[in-house]
Design an enzyme around this catalytic site. Structure first.
Site, PDB file in Angstrom:
ATOM      1  N   HIS A   1       0.824  -1.151   0.010  1.00 59.54           N
ATOM      2  CA  HIS A   1       0.057  -0.177  -0.043  1.00 59.54           C
ATOM      3  C   HIS A   1       0.683   1.102  -0.125  1.00 59.54           C
ATOM      4  O   HIS A   1       2.057   1.337   0.300  1.00 59.54           O
ATOM      5  CB  HIS A   1      -1.066   0.141   1.012  1.00 59.54           C
ATOM      6  CG  HIS A   1      -0.198   0.012   2.606  1.00 59.54           C
ATOM      7  ND1 HIS A   1       0.038   1.427   3.275  1.00 59.54           N
ATOM      8  CD2 HIS A   1       0.127  -0.718   3.393  1.00 59.54           C
ATOM      9  CE1 HIS A   1       0.433   0.943   4.209  1.00 59.54           C
ATOM     10  NE2 HIS A   1       0.682  -0.332   4.445  1.00 59.54           N
TER      11      HIS A   1
ATOM     12  N   CYS B   1       2.254  -4.934   7.059  1.00 62.29           N
ATOM     13  CA  CYS B   1       1.900  -4.579   5.683  1.00 62.29           C
ATOM     14  C   CYS B   1       3.336  -3.877   5.063  1.00 62.29           C
ATOM     15  O   CYS B   1       4.249  -3.638   5.699  1.00 62.29           O
ATOM     16  CB  CYS B   1       0.871  -3.905   5.493  1.00 62.29           C
ATOM     17  SG  CYS B   1      -0.587  -4.679   5.788  1.00 62.29           S
TER      18      CYS B   1
END
Length: 535
Positions: A436, A455
């Site tokens: 992301h 992440c």
């Protein structure tokens, strides 16, 4: 009629049919035909005649493994292999041990070159049998034959396959492991006639690291130790006795290429080039300044570097040998995302990975969706540890951070403040890991980038979105820009999902042929080294 007889007949027909034309074509044509016939005859002899003329009885396998009990784990493999051969010898011809047997013996003798601290089972027995090969009885030949085949399987398992998958899963390596057929590999060895010419079933990095293992084993273990004069960084233009030590150490490691440059105590342009090369290989800022961080890396004992190479050779044993098409690979300790097509590197991108307490998982998936202007659904662990305590301290915490309740959960609204930035890339997995964007752009300038909750944040999300959606004509650059800035969540399916591999390598050879090292940020090298030593 067996297919080998058909092959022989075909060769004879080809010879007869070409005889007249060969006489007209001259000596060169004759030589060409003769070579083809000789090659065919050699293949037939190697695979059918010589290697099928010597046999042993089926019950010989049982008596062999009674004596060589440490190799019994390969009994099933040997039984399958020799049943298919009708118990014909594989390592002997009528004239004695084959060339393949000699090559296998050399590989077995040099196991340390494979980055393994292993004791070869029954080594002294093998040495005695090989040394007496020219005077062996049929019984001794059968013992040598079965020992060579068993040790071939031993070699294939240890060198080409590595630790068992159950062991690697315990150290959180959840990438898919390659599958090997040892019998098929052995057939390949015998047919090609030379184990040195066989394309080994290991990822390309394995043999590159193997070459550097030899070089580093040749470096004196008690090589130069360097200190900072007056605890101040060494800079271009400085003069100091420590600079001589710095030059010698960089020469030993291959960054300074000319031995004649090791005696000067002045920091000149030649040393600057060597320092920057070392910094690049270690993921340090290439500023040419020999500060505390660089000196710390330089003073790592050579045996520790050798161990790091060996650990990463083991990791390469587990990888698929031939990944085709487009795919992405994130190397966690390197903090870099790589894009490949087949084995060609297309581009790199800096990433931020999980902190030590929020380790990014080692696994594989396929990017199937791009989400523009995403909500951030706060994970339960972060909700408990950070959000709820924040709400208790400040009733306006959610509003201040552009968050809202979503049933029993909390989510952050799309926008420039969103923790996921303006786009995320989903590859379904049970670890809740994805790529992301991020509003914290400054973190990508750090040399060590382990800051996330697990992440993976990407430095150039717009470029990545364009790359992933490039086969979808509807998603132009202008439309991607608008979707990222819209503030309205939008899911886009990827027409041809792209495989992504989240890996963990602390040593590798780059495209320039230089050996790279990185810090073991999750302390996984020590775990793996311990498993290898136990084995």
């Amino acid at each position: 009629m067996p297919k080998n007889i058909y092959f022989i007949a075909l060769c004879l027909l080809c010879i007869w049919g070409c005889r007249e034309s060969a006489s007209k074509a001259g000596a060169n044509k004759k030589d060409s035909i003769n070579k083809v016939v000789q090659d065919a005859a050699h293949e037939i002899a190697g695979n059918f005649s010589d290697q099928r003329s010597l046999r042993f009885s089926a019950n010989r396998l049982d008596s062999f493994f009674t004596r060589y009990d440490s190799l019994r784990t390969f009994q099933k493999d040997l039984t399958t292999f020799y049943t298919e051969r009708n118990y014909a010898f594989a390592w002997y011809s009528d004239s004695g041990l084959t060339e393949q047997a000699s090559h296998l013996y050399v590989r077995l003798e040099n196991l340390p070159e494979e980055g393994l601290n292993l004791v070869l089972p029954y080594k002294h027995t093998l040495d005695s049998l090989i040394n007496a090969a020219n005077t062996q009885t049929l019984e001794q030949k059968s013992e040598t034959e079965l020992l060579l085949t068993s040790l071939y399987f031993f070699f294939a398992q240890r060198v080409w396959a590595g630790l068992e998958e159950s062991a690697t899963q315990k150290i959180d390596w959840l990438m898919p492991r390659k599958k090997l057929s040892y019998s098929a590999l052995l057939d390949s060895v015998l047919k090609q006639g030379n184990t040195a010419n066989v394309k080994e079933p290991v990822y390309r990095q394995y043999n590159l690291l193997k070459e550097y293992l030899k070089k580093y084993k040749a470096i004196p273990a008690s090589s130069t130790t360097i200190s900072l004069p007056g605890n101040k960084p060494i800079r271009p233009g400085d003069t100091s006795p420590e600079i001589v030590k710095l030059r010698k150490k960089l020469f030993l490691l291959g960054d300074l290429t000319n031995a004649g440059d090791t005696s000067s105590d002045t920091y000149d342009s030649t040393l600057l080039t060597a320092v920057k090369r070392f910094q690049r290989r270690h993921g340090l800022s290439e500023d040419g300044i020999a500060g505390a961080g660089l000196i710390r890396e330089l003073n790592i004992p050579v045996p520790q570097l050798i161990e790091k190479i060996m650990v990463n050779m083991e990791r390469n044993r587990w990888l698929p040998t031939d990944v085709r098409g487009r795919y992405l690979a994130v190397n966690i300790p390197e903090f870099v995302l790589h894009a490949y097509y087949d084995d060609s590197l297309l581009w790199n991108m800096n990433v931020v990975v999980g902190k030590d307490v929020n380790k990014t998982v080692i696994f594989a998936g396929s990017i199937s969706q791009v989400v523009f202007s995403p909500y951030w659904n706060v994970p339960a662990s972060i909700l408990k540890k950070e959000i709820l305590p924040g709400i208790q301290k400040n009733p306006n915490y959610l509003e201040k951070n552009h968050m809202e309740w979503n049933g029993p959960d909390v989510r952050q609204k799309p926008g420039p403040w969103n923790s996921l930035g303006q786009v995320k890339f989903l590859f379904p997995n049970s670890h809740s890991i994805y790529l992301h964007d991020t509003p914290s752009k400054s973190l990508f300038q750090e040399s060590k980038r382990a800051f996330s909750h697990g992440c993976i944040r990407v430095a150039n999300p717009k470029f990545l979105a364009q790359y992933i959606l490039r086969d979808d004509a509807a998603w132009t650059t202008d439309r991607i820009n608008k979707a990222m800035a819209s503030g309205k969540e939008q899911y886009v399916a990827v027409k041809d999902p792209i495989p992504v591999y989240i890996t963990y390598f602390t040593a590798w050879v780059d495209r320039q042929g230089d050996l790279n090292f990185r810090e073991d940020i999750y302390k996984r090298d020590a775990q793996l080294s311990s498993l290898l030593m136990k084995r």
